[in-house]
Each structure stands twice: as structure tokens, then as C-alpha cells.
Write a protein that holds these residues in place. Structure first.
Motif, PDB file in Angstrom:
ATOM      1  N   MET A   1      15.039 -75.542 125.580  1.00  0.00           N
ATOM      2  CA  MET A   1      14.908 -75.695 124.361  1.00  0.00           C
ATOM      3  C   MET A   1      16.219 -74.619 123.965  1.00  0.00           C
ATOM      4  O   MET A   1      15.761 -73.243 124.217  1.00  0.00           O
ATOM      5  N   SER A   2      17.142 -74.605 122.874  1.00  0.00           N
ATOM      6  CA  SER A   2      17.779 -74.146 122.488  1.00  0.00           C
ATOM      7  C   SER A   2      17.266 -73.288 121.526  1.00  0.00           C
ATOM      8  O   SER A   2      16.592 -73.005 121.081  1.00  0.00           O
ATOM      9  N   ALA A   3      18.043 -72.454 120.946  1.00  0.00           N
ATOM     10  CA  ALA A   3      17.456 -71.096 119.890  1.00  0.00           C
ATOM     11  C   ALA A   3      16.676 -71.445 118.909  1.00  0.00           C
ATOM     12  O   ALA A   3      17.438 -72.556 118.557  1.00  0.00           O
ATOM     13  N   LEU A   4      16.039 -71.180 117.841  1.00  0.00           N
ATOM     14  CA  LEU A   4      15.492 -72.083 116.756  1.00  0.00           C
ATOM     15  C   LEU A   4      16.145 -70.702 115.740  1.00  0.00           C
ATOM     16  O   LEU A   4      16.485 -69.559 115.499  1.00  0.00           O
ATOM     17  N   LYS A   5      15.959 -72.032 114.651  1.00  0.00           N
ATOM     18  CA  LYS A   5      17.439 -71.243 113.836  1.00  0.00           C
ATOM     19  C   LYS A   5      16.552 -70.706 112.680  1.00  0.00           C
ATOM     20  O   LYS A   5      15.940 -71.752 111.921  1.00  0.00           O
ATOM     21  N   LEU A   6      16.769 -69.476 112.612  1.00  0.00           N
ATOM     22  CA  LEU A   6      15.965 -68.664 111.478  1.00  0.00           C
ATOM     23  C   LEU A   6      16.553 -68.553 109.893  1.00  0.00           C
ATOM     24  O   LEU A   6      17.807 -67.894 109.434  1.00  0.00           O
ATOM     25  N   GLY A   7      16.470 -69.538 108.938  1.00  0.00           N
ATOM     26  CA  GLY A   7      17.050 -69.449 107.550  1.00  0.00           C
ATOM     27  C   GLY A   7      16.783 -68.135 106.857  1.00  0.00           C
ATOM     28  O   GLY A   7      15.872 -67.808 106.601  1.00  0.00           O
ATOM     29  N   THR A   8      18.236 -67.273 106.623  1.00  0.00           N
ATOM     30  CA  THR A   8      17.430 -66.337 105.620  1.00  0.00           C
ATOM     31  C   THR A   8      18.009 -66.157 104.886  1.00  0.00           C
ATOM     32  O   THR A   8      19.553 -66.415 104.747  1.00  0.00           O
ATOM     33  N   ASP A  23      12.041 -61.245 116.118  1.00  0.00           N
ATOM     34  CA  ASP A  23      11.819 -60.716 116.665  1.00  0.00           C
ATOM     35  C   ASP A  23      10.537 -60.805 117.364  1.00  0.00           C
ATOM     36  O   ASP A  23      10.022 -60.701 118.669  1.00  0.00           O
ATOM     37  N   ALA A  24       9.184 -60.698 116.586  1.00  0.00           N
ATOM     38  CA  ALA A  24       7.774 -61.589 116.749  1.00  0.00           C
ATOM     39  C   ALA A  24       7.638 -62.302 117.638  1.00  0.00           C
ATOM     40  O   ALA A  24       6.689 -62.223 118.574  1.00  0.00           O
ATOM     41  N   LEU A  25       9.292 -64.110 116.857  1.00  0.00           N
ATOM     42  CA  LEU A  25       8.578 -64.604 117.733  1.00  0.00           C
ATOM     43  C   LEU A  25       8.701 -64.695 118.985  1.00  0.00           C
ATOM     44  O   LEU A  25       7.827 -65.514 119.988  1.00  0.00           O
ATOM     45  N   THR A  26      10.015 -63.841 119.551  1.00  0.00           N
ATOM     46  CA  THR A  26      10.696 -63.600 120.914  1.00  0.00           C
ATOM     47  C   THR A  26       9.576 -63.474 121.601  1.00  0.00           C
ATOM     48  O   THR A  26       9.084 -63.662 122.717  1.00  0.00           O
ATOM     49  N   GLN A  27       9.095 -62.077 120.972  1.00  0.00           N
ATOM     50  CA  GLN A  27       7.770 -61.404 121.902  1.00  0.00           C
ATOM     51  C   GLN A  27       6.836 -62.092 122.178  1.00  0.00           C
ATOM     52  O   GLN A  27       6.462 -61.911 123.228  1.00  0.00           O
ATOM     53  N   ARG A  28       5.950 -63.137 120.838  1.00  0.00           N
ATOM     54  CA  ARG A  28       5.374 -63.865 121.203  1.00  0.00           C
ATOM     55  C   ARG A  28       4.873 -65.255 122.026  1.00  0.00           C
ATOM     56  O   ARG A  28       4.302 -65.556 123.086  1.00  0.00           O
ATOM     57  N   THR A  29       6.987 -66.261 121.985  1.00  0.00           N
ATOM     58  CA  THR A  29       7.137 -67.513 122.950  1.00  0.00           C
ATOM     59  C   THR A  29       7.262 -67.036 123.479  1.00  0.00           C
ATOM     60  O   THR A  29       7.948 -68.367 124.168  1.00  0.00           O
ATOM     61  N   LEU A 209       4.176 -72.960 117.052  1.00  0.00           N
ATOM     62  CA  LEU A 209       5.174 -71.327 118.081  1.00  0.00           C
ATOM     63  C   LEU A 209       4.618 -70.573 116.787  1.00  0.00           C
ATOM     64  O   LEU A 209       5.051 -69.434 117.054  1.00  0.00           O
ATOM     65  N   LEU A 210       5.169 -71.413 115.193  1.00  0.00           N
ATOM     66  CA  LEU A 210       5.100 -70.003 113.977  1.00  0.00           C
ATOM     67  C   LEU A 210       4.027 -69.043 114.080  1.00  0.00           C
ATOM     68  O   LEU A 210       4.103 -67.811 113.513  1.00  0.00           O
ATOM     69  N   GLY A 211       3.092 -69.758 114.550  1.00  0.00           N
ATOM     70  CA  GLY A 211       1.276 -69.487 113.649  1.00  0.00           C
ATOM     71  C   GLY A 211       0.953 -68.201 115.068  1.00  0.00           C
ATOM     72  O   GLY A 211       0.546 -67.781 114.823  1.00  0.00           O
ATOM     73  N   THR A 212       2.243 -67.949 115.448  1.00  0.00           N
ATOM     74  CA  THR A 212       1.658 -67.150 116.726  1.00  0.00           C
ATOM     75  C   THR A 212       1.564 -65.953 115.768  1.00  0.00           C
ATOM     76  O   THR A 212       1.478 -64.552 116.280  1.00  0.00           O
ATOM     77  N   VAL A 213       2.423 -65.508 114.549  1.00  0.00           N
ATOM     78  CA  VAL A 213       2.737 -64.129 114.067  1.00  0.00           C
ATOM     79  C   VAL A 213       2.196 -64.490 112.680  1.00  0.00           C
ATOM     80  O   VAL A 213       2.389 -64.117 111.847  1.00  0.00           O
ATOM     81  N   ASP A 214       1.203 -65.812 112.665  1.00  0.00           N
ATOM     82  CA  ASP A 214       0.336 -65.500 111.627  1.00  0.00           C
ATOM     83  C   ASP A 214      -0.990 -64.389 111.235  1.00  0.00           C
ATOM     84  O   ASP A 214      -1.670 -64.450 112.592  1.00  0.00           O
ATOM     85  N   ASP A 215      -1.285 -63.930 109.939  1.00  0.00           N
ATOM     86  CA  ASP A 215      -2.305 -63.146 110.361  1.00  0.00           C
ATOM     87  C   ASP A 215      -2.988 -63.592 109.219  1.00  0.00           C
ATOM     88  O   ASP A 215      -2.480 -63.923 108.117  1.00  0.00           O
ATOM     89  N   PRO A 216      -4.001 -64.297 109.418  1.00  0.00           N
ATOM     90  CA  PRO A 216      -5.800 -64.946 108.899  1.00  0.00           C
ATOM     91  C   PRO A 216      -5.905 -64.227 107.528  1.00  0.00           C
ATOM     92  O   PRO A 216      -6.105 -64.406 106.813  1.00  0.00           O
ATOM     93  N   VAL A 217      -6.409 -62.352 107.533  1.00  0.00           N
ATOM     94  CA  VAL A 217      -6.501 -61.823 106.018  1.00  0.00           C
ATOM     95  C   VAL A 217      -5.431 -62.027 105.383  1.00  0.00           C
ATOM     96  O   VAL A 217      -5.683 -61.531 103.938  1.00  0.00           O
TER      97      VAL A 217
END
Ligand code: PBG
Length: 301
Positions: A1-8, A23-29, A209-217
Motif C-alpha cells: 500500500m502506498s503512503a496514506l495522505k493526511l490533510g492538514t 508518527d503514531a499511525l506509522t508506529q501502530r500500523t 487503521l485510523l482507529g488504532t490511535v483512538d482514545d475512548p475516554v
């Protein structure tokens, strides 16, 4: 898969927080993430936020790129999101909240500012609460990114400015902080210190994929705080603060509506199970309205 594009957005604050998420996404996925800078209306318009705010001026251009498939997802300051739903867009993750508090920036603490000192902020919520704490101050409406605002203090145009502590940390300007306000002095804006990851509806692979950085609290707190804002039908142009945090397994929500001149406020708290975040917010907002919040918000000085 090519790099994910993050709009900012392109500001230092925005790119710093987007880089942290990437960075957190790369680390987790294991996926590479590439930042794509987007200019929003809020970056261009010179109008005061109290006039243009609340309608997604920092958000709409990013959502357009997400909907057009030009980026896979966008990272926003959650505080900047309008409370209403956006067609075709889902909130994929709310990462762990940063510090929610407001900070006074300048050479002196609030109590040590001279009588009539000039303090800059464009937020009606901060204006009202500043006036409640120090009615003698001259509150000056300002805009621009954090850097521009801080420069008005070093230039001597203002004695101090109030900014979100989380944002100041992200741009490395903690040394400019004279005092951090506790929520009982200055209740933060709903979602302050939180980020939001948004993607197109229906992309289950991406959501996971994005859910890996979610914090439920954090998400529960955000839901409670923003429900208050939505029920009061208030945007960032209203003097409304709301802050929720977990205390002993319960979500404790405090919300306040402050008169524009700071002379009066209605402030209430409620607790409940984090699963009930929306109900806690709705009921607290109803109670605020029952105690005259509408009237208080409508009054101008
Ligand atoms: N567009 C205003 C905005 N949106 C998010 C932040 C700060 C960071 C945050 O609350 O997460 C700021 C600047 C400020 O209030 O000082």
C-alpha cells in the motif's frame, strides 16, 4: 500500500500535531503517512473569529479534499469542528487528549497585571471569564495564529494574551506562559486540547487503521462537551465552556454559560457512565437552559 495522505492546515501548530498523529499511525500500523498542506478560509479571512467562527472555516477545505479523495483523512483541532454532522464524513478517531487548559502569556500572572492592562483574545468565552476574574482589564479582540498573537505582547501592543496551553506546547512556546488557568477559573472550550481524525464514510479498512490511535475516554469527554454546545445551539461565538474528564470510572462534565461582561454565570456539573456521554451532555444543557442560559448568552454589553 502506498503512503496514506493526511490533510492538514499549514500552520506550525497544525503540522506539528499532524506529524505526531502520522508518527503514531506509522508506529501502530506500519503504514507510511505523508502530510498534504491545505489552506482553509480561516487562514485567509481577516474577519474576527467571533463573526466567522463556528461554521467550520478551518475545517471545510480539508473536508472537501477528503470527499474528493485527494487525501485519505484529515487531522483537525477538534475545537474547530462545527457540532453538526458533515455529509459523507466520519469521525474516525480522537487521540488521547492533550492539556485542555487555557494559558495567560506574557511577563506577569493575572493578579500581577496593572489596573486596566490590555489583554488580547478573540474568544467570547475567554473574554467573559477574564472579565469575571478581573473586571478592570481592557480586553482587546485579536486574531491570527499563535505566533502573531504572542508577538503583540513582545511588541508591547498588549500586556498579555490568552491561548490554549496545548497549542503553545505544540509550537514550543511554553516559556511564554505566565499562568495556566484551572478549569474552575476559566472553563475550557468544548474539545480544547483534542484532535480529530476524519475520513470518508464507508471506508472500513481505513476506519480500522485510523482507529488504532483512538482514545475512548477522550471520545466520551468530547461527546459530552460538544453535546452541551449543540443543545445550547452555541458556536465558538458564544461564551460557553465545557470540560469532561474521567474520575473514578465516571465521566464528570462541567459546563458554564457566562454573561459577556462576566458579571454572572450559570455553572453546573453532572457525572455518569462514559457510555452515557451524550445523555449526560444533553441533560446538563437542558438544566442550563432551565436556569436561564439562553437569556444570559443573548445579553450583550
Ligand atoms: N483555531 C483556534 C485554535 N484551535 C485549536 C487551538 C489550540 C489547540 C487546541 O485547543 O487543541 C487554537 C488556538 C487557541 O485557542 O489558542
Amino acid at each position: 500500500m502506498s503512503a496514506l495522505k493526511l490533510g492538514t492546515r499549514k500552520s506550525l501548530m497544525a503540522t506539528t500535531q499532524s506529524r505526531l498523529v502520522a508518527d503514531a499511525l506509522t508506529q501502530r500500523t506500519g503504514h507510511a503517512v505523508e502530510l498534504v498542506g491545505v489552506t482553509t478560509e480561516g487562514d485567509v479571512s481577516k474577519a474576527l473569529l467571533a463573526q466567522i467562527g463556528g461554521t467550520g472555516v478551518f475545517v471545510n477545505a480539508l473536508r472537501d479534499r477528503v470527499l474528493a479523495g485527494e487525501v485519505d483523512f484529515a487531522v483537525h483541532s477538534l475545537k474547530d469542528l462545527p457540532t453538526g454532522p458533515a455529509e459523507g464524513i466520519v469521525l474516525a478517531a480522537t487521540p488521547l487528549r492533550d492539556d485542555p487548559r487555557d494559558a495567560l502569556c506574557g511577563p506577569a500572572k493575572l493578579a500581577d497585571l496593572r489596573r486596566g492592562a490590555r489583554v488580547g483574545t478573540g474568544s467570547p468565552r475567554r473574554v467573559a471569564q477574564l472579565r469575571a476574574l478581573r473586571p478592570d482589564l481592557e480586553v482587546v479582540p485579536i486574531r491570527g495564529n499563535a505566533d502573531t498573537r504572542l508577538r503583540k505582547v513582545t511588541d508591547g501592543e498588549l500586556d498579555a494574551v490568552v491561548l490554549a496551553y496545548a497549542g503553545l506546547r505544540r509550537i514550543g512556546r511554553e516559556d511564554d506562559v505566565a499562568e495556566i488557568f484551572e478549569p474552575d477559573q476559566m472553563l475550557p472550550a468544548p474539545g480544547q486540547g483534542c484532535l480529530a481524525l476524519e475520513c470518508r464514510a464507508g471506508r472500513a479498512d481505513l476506519l480500522e487503521l485510523l482507529g488504532t490511535v483512538d482514545d475512548p475516554v477522550t471520545r466520551a469527554a468530547v461527546v459530552a462537551e460538544r453535546t452541551v454546545l449543540a443543545v445550547l445551539e452555541a458556536g465558538c461565538s458564544a461564551p460557553v465552556g465545557a470540560y469532561a474528564a474521567e474520575e473514578e470510572q465516571e465521566l464528570r462534565l462541567t459546563a458554564a454559560v457566562v454573561a459577556h461582561d462576566g458579571s454572572r454565570q450559570i455553572r453546573l456539573s453532572a457525572s455518569g457512565h462514559p457510555d452515557q456521554a451524550e445523555r449526560i451532555g444533553r441533560e446538563l444543557a437542558a438544566e442550563l437552559l432551565a436556569r436561564g442560559a439562553d437569556q444570559l448568552m443573548g445579553e450583550r454589553d
